[in-house]
Enzyme design. Structure first.
Site, mmCIF file in Angstrom:
data_model
loop_
_atom_site.group_PDB
_atom_site.id
_atom_site.type_symbol
_atom_site.label_atom_id
_atom_site.label_comp_id
_atom_site.label_asym_id
_atom_site.label_seq_id
_atom_site.Cartn_x
_atom_site.Cartn_y
_atom_site.Cartn_z
ATOM 1 N N CYS A 74 -23.306 17.064 10.363
ATOM 2 C CA CYS A 74 -23.134 15.877 9.522
ATOM 3 C C CYS A 74 -23.781 14.667 10.194
ATOM 4 C CB CYS A 74 -21.654 15.678 9.196
ATOM 5 S SG CYS A 74 -21.341 14.499 7.863
ATOM 6 N N HIS A 174 -20.130 20.609 6.909
ATOM 7 C CA HIS A 174 -19.278 20.908 8.060
ATOM 8 C C HIS A 174 -19.044 22.420 8.110
ATOM 9 C CE1 HIS A 174 -17.902 16.863 9.398
ATOM 10 N NE2 HIS A 174 -18.302 16.546 8.179
ATOM 11 N N GLU A 176 -17.551 24.124 10.278
ATOM 12 C CA GLU A 176 -16.209 24.421 10.792
ATOM 13 C C GLU A 176 -15.139 24.303 9.708
ATOM 14 O OE1 GLU A 176 -16.474 19.918 11.334
ATOM 15 O OE2 GLU A 176 -17.819 21.634 11.141
#
Length: 195
Positions: A74, A174, A176
């Protein structure tokens, strides 16, 4: 493999650290130092991170010359470009040609939610990712004409969702927080690093 998640003093570093650990990395949160992978996490403002990154630019370039790889998530992707406008005009690392600015479309910002990621230039890093959904939280994107954009997404405009060089990978989403899509991305990242 050892990963350093850089602590710029902003943002939640633990979700990206946990995802890297699940992928098999030995992870440390802290300042820039030698590792197999240095991660620029994805929360904060370009202006705040620009100051930290530019104070450490020589160290980063030395590590890059010594074969260290980099992952930007990001904001971490955005800081790899030449400049950004968030918080005023600020210098980035210039590893990718282009600039970072607000999404220039009549859409609600920040953009929060799931969008498809679509292959623009196939690579080992895009394997099994085409047309999958990933999780985004952002108001700014990279504007670039470079051919190092591997995947794009659309929210009012098309923008890079994965960019790549021989030593750095950036994701606007993202990984994750992207469930199975994130797991596939981290698998591809690990394969890329081991080649």
């Amino acid at each position: 493999m050892k990963a350093i998640v850089v602590n710029y003093g902003v943002g939640n570093l633990y979700s990206i650290s946990s995802a890297l650990k699940r992928t098999g990395f030995e992870v440390k949160i802290g300042n820039i130092e030698n590792a197999d992978l240095i991660v620029f996490p994805g929360v904060g403002s370009f202006s705040a991170v620009s100051k930290y990154i530019n104070e450490n630019e020589n160290k980063l370039n030395d590590l890059r010359s010594n074969g260290v790889k980099f992952l930007g998530v990001c904001l971490g992707l955005q800081i790899m470009y030449e400049e950004g406008t968030e918080g005023g005009k600020n210098k980035g690392l210039g590893w990718f040609k282009g600039y970072v600015d607000k999404i220039n479309a009549n859409v609600k910002l920040p953009h929060i939610g799931w969008e498809k990621i679509l292959i623009k230039n196939p690579s080992e890093l895009t394997e099994d990712l085409d047309n999958r959904y990933a999780y985004f939280v952002h108001s700014y994107v990279a504007y670039t004409n470079e051919n190092n954009v591997l995947m794009i997404s659309h929210y009012g405009i098309d923008y890079p969702s994965i960019v790549y060089s021989e030593f750095a990978i950036g994701t606007q989403f993202h990984p994750e927080k992207s469930s199975d899509t994130g797991r596939i991305f981290f698998r591809n990242l690990t394969r890329w690093m081991k080649r």
